[in-house]
Design a protein around this motif. Structure first.
Motif, short mmCIF file in Angstrom:
data_model
loop_
_atom_site.label_atom_id
_atom_site.label_comp_id
_atom_site.label_asym_id
_atom_site.label_seq_id
_atom_site.Cartn_x
_atom_site.Cartn_y
_atom_site.Cartn_z
N PHE A 37 0.84 -1.20 0.00
CA PHE A 37 0.00 0.00 0.00
C PHE A 37 0.88 1.26 0.00
O PHE A 37 1.88 1.32 0.71
N TYR A 38 0.48 2.22 -0.81
CA TYR A 38 1.14 3.53 -0.84
C TYR A 38 0.08 4.62 -0.69
O TYR A 38 -1.07 4.45 -1.11
N GLN A 39 0.49 5.74 -0.12
CA GLN A 39 -0.36 6.93 -0.06
C GLN A 39 0.32 8.07 -0.79
O GLN A 39 1.52 8.33 -0.59
N ILE A 40 -0.44 8.73 -1.67
CA ILE A 40 0.05 9.85 -2.45
C ILE A 40 -0.85 11.05 -2.17
O ILE A 40 -2.08 10.93 -2.20
N GLY A 41 -0.26 12.21 -1.91
CA GLY A 41 -1.04 13.42 -1.68
C GLY A 41 -0.99 14.36 -2.87
O GLY A 41 0.03 14.46 -3.55
N SER A 99 -2.89 18.29 -4.30
CA SER A 99 -3.86 19.37 -4.18
C SER A 99 -4.89 19.33 -5.30
O SER A 99 -5.89 20.06 -5.26
N LYS A 100 -4.67 18.49 -6.31
CA LYS A 100 -5.58 18.40 -7.45
C LYS A 100 -6.76 17.46 -7.20
O LYS A 100 -7.65 17.34 -8.05
N VAL A 101 -6.75 16.79 -6.08
CA VAL A 101 -7.75 15.77 -5.78
C VAL A 101 -8.80 16.34 -4.84
O VAL A 101 -8.48 16.88 -3.78
N GLU A 102 -10.06 16.23 -5.24
CA GLU A 102 -11.15 16.69 -4.38
C GLU A 102 -11.46 15.68 -3.29
O GLU A 102 -11.66 16.04 -2.13
N HIS A 103 -11.51 14.41 -3.66
CA HIS A 103 -11.83 13.34 -2.71
C HIS A 103 -10.88 12.18 -2.98
O HIS A 103 -10.40 12.00 -4.11
N PRO A 104 -10.60 11.33 -2.00
CA PRO A 104 -9.66 10.22 -2.20
C PRO A 104 -10.14 9.26 -3.28
O PRO A 104 -11.34 9.09 -3.50
N PHE A 105 -9.19 8.66 -3.95
CA PHE A 105 -9.50 7.56 -4.86
C PHE A 105 -8.38 6.54 -4.79
O PHE A 105 -7.27 6.83 -4.37
N ARG A 106 -8.70 5.32 -5.21
CA ARG A 106 -7.75 4.20 -5.11
C ARG A 106 -7.41 3.65 -6.48
O ARG A 106 -8.30 3.35 -7.29
N VAL A 107 -6.10 3.49 -6.72
CA VAL A 107 -5.58 2.90 -7.96
C VAL A 107 -4.91 1.58 -7.60
O VAL A 107 -4.13 1.50 -6.65
N ILE A 108 -5.21 0.54 -8.36
CA ILE A 108 -4.47 -0.72 -8.24
C ILE A 108 -3.62 -0.89 -9.49
O ILE A 108 -4.11 -0.74 -10.62
N GLN A 129 -11.83 -2.62 -3.57
CA GLN A 129 -12.68 -1.53 -4.07
C GLN A 129 -11.87 -0.40 -4.74
O GLN A 129 -11.96 0.76 -4.34
N PRO A 130 -11.12 -0.74 -5.77
CA PRO A 130 -10.39 0.31 -6.48
C PRO A 130 -11.33 1.16 -7.35
O PRO A 130 -12.41 0.71 -7.75
N ASP A 131 -10.91 2.36 -7.64
CA ASP A 131 -11.61 3.22 -8.59
C ASP A 131 -11.02 3.09 -9.98
O ASP A 131 -11.64 3.51 -10.97
N LEU A 132 -9.83 2.48 -10.06
CA LEU A 132 -9.10 2.42 -11.33
C LEU A 132 -8.06 1.31 -11.23
O LEU A 132 -7.43 1.13 -10.18
N VAL A 133 -7.90 0.56 -12.32
CA VAL A 133 -6.83 -0.44 -12.42
C VAL A 133 -5.94 -0.07 -13.60
O VAL A 133 -6.43 0.19 -14.70
N ILE A 134 -4.62 -0.04 -13.35
CA ILE A 134 -3.64 0.24 -14.39
C ILE A 134 -2.76 -0.99 -14.56
O ILE A 134 -2.14 -1.47 -13.60
N MET A 135 -2.68 -1.50 -15.77
CA MET A 135 -1.81 -2.63 -16.09
C MET A 135 -0.60 -2.10 -16.84
O MET A 135 -0.73 -1.58 -17.96
N THR A 136 0.59 -2.26 -16.23
CA THR A 136 1.78 -1.62 -16.79
C THR A 136 2.67 -2.59 -17.57
O THR A 136 3.89 -2.54 -17.49
N ILE A 175 -2.57 1.98 -4.41
CA ILE A 175 -2.19 3.36 -4.17
C ILE A 175 -3.43 4.18 -3.83
O ILE A 175 -4.39 4.23 -4.62
N ASP A 176 -3.43 4.79 -2.68
CA ASP A 176 -4.51 5.69 -2.27
C ASP A 176 -4.05 7.12 -2.50
O ASP A 176 -3.07 7.57 -1.91
N VAL A 177 -4.76 7.83 -3.36
CA VAL A 177 -4.46 9.22 -3.67
C VAL A 177 -5.41 10.09 -2.88
O VAL A 177 -6.64 9.94 -2.99
N GLU A 178 -4.87 11.01 -2.10
CA GLU A 178 -5.67 11.81 -1.20
C GLU A 178 -5.33 13.29 -1.34
O GLU A 178 -4.25 13.63 -1.80
#
Length: 297
Positions: A19-23, A25-34, A59-66, A292-295
């Motif tokens: 798990f990672y947390q990223i902050g 100022s462009k984010v209104e509400h938290p979202f989760r990326v896997i 419960q991700p909001d987005l999945v990225i396959m790299t 990754i939780d973006v907050e």
């Protein structure tokens, strides 16, 4: 030694969660990326349902396959079937974005992605280099199958998705080789990074090597990479044993991005160890699911 290998084979049949947390100022509400990377068409449960079920629980909001989610056809029959089954499961409940790694480009185009290889494949003979020529060379059956499964495939392209009131620009890099990144992606990248600057910028690149070499002062708000497999064999207190570009004990080098979270000119870069589970040489390095939780900060 044989006991160590057999223990690791058993250990690698499951995956760990990082798990990672990223902050921002462009984010209104938290979202989760896997992030999923380097599956190499392996499976966790029939048709990857165990992996898909766990992702659903997170419960991700987005999945990225790299990239390197499939295996090269010359190495494995049905080289993309497990990856495609996973895609079909995931797209039933979450947006999925996919970029190509070296295994996808070898299967689809039969080339490595250095500048000379791409120029030769596309028939470049001067003028403007255009990544869109890939789509004019003929059908890419892998892209067709991925899109039929509901996946968004990005070849030096940007897509925008709204999540929890925030606009997220996702840029997927096809030409991630150091020699070809700017030559085939400069215009698209500059549009991604400069237009709509209030949007959160997320970039997906299979290989992290461009960040070792290119001294770009403005990268994305979050960049996701794979490819290194975390050095495959990991030694406690030292890190990866060997990585194909950076050689032995790569994490002793100050500018090598091998495993985990880094900063590139103040922006976060996350390099996944990969989630493939079939390699005999993956030791002390359990397959990794990255969350990754973006907050807002």
């Amino acid at each position: 030694m044989g006991t160590v290998f057999f223990k690791n084979i058993s250990f690698n049949q499951n995956f760990r969660e990082t798990f990672y947390q990223i902050g921002s100022s462009k984010v209104e509400h938290p979202f989760r990326v896997i992030q999923l990377s380097d599956l190499h068409d392996s499976a966790f449960g029939e048709e990857n349902r165990d992996l898909a079920d766990r992702i659903a629980e997170l419960q991700p909001d987005l999945v990225i396959m790299t990239g390197d989610m499939i295996e090269q056809e010359e190495h494995k029959e049905g080289a993309a079937e497990n990856a495609l089954a996973l895609c079909r499961e995931l797209t039933s409940f979450v947006p999925v974005y996919y970029i190509y790694g070296n295994n996808e480009t070898m299967n689809s185009f039969g080339i490595h992605m250095g500048l000379e290889d791409i120029d030769g494949y596309l028939g470049y003979s001067g003028g403007t280099r255009d990544v869109g020529l890939f789509q004019q060379k003929g059908e890419d059956t892998l892209r067709d199958k991925l899109e039929a499964a509901g996946v968004h495939v990005l070849w030096n392209e940007t897509d925008t998705v709204e999540i929890n009131g925030s606009q997220i620009d996702i840029h997927g890099v096809l030409t991630s080789n150091v020699s070809a990144f700017w030559q085939y992606n400069e215009e698209q990248y500059n549009q991604f990074i400069t237009e709509e600057p209030e949007h959160f910028k997320l970039m997906a690149v299979h290989e992290p090597y461009i960040f070792e070499v290119l001294k770009q002062r403005k990268w994305a708000d979050l960049t996701l990479c794979g490819h290194t497999h975390g050095g495959s064999i990991r030694i406690p207190g030292i890190g990866g044993l060997y990585e194909r570009r950076n050689g032995w004990f790569p994490e002793r080098k100050s500018n090598a991005y091998i495993s985990g979270k880094y900063e590139i000119f103040g922006s976060p870069l996350i390099v996944s160890n990969g989630i493939g589970n079939e390699s005999y040489f993956r030791i002390n390095n359990q397959p990794e699911l990255v969350i990754i939780d973006v907050e807002r900060y």
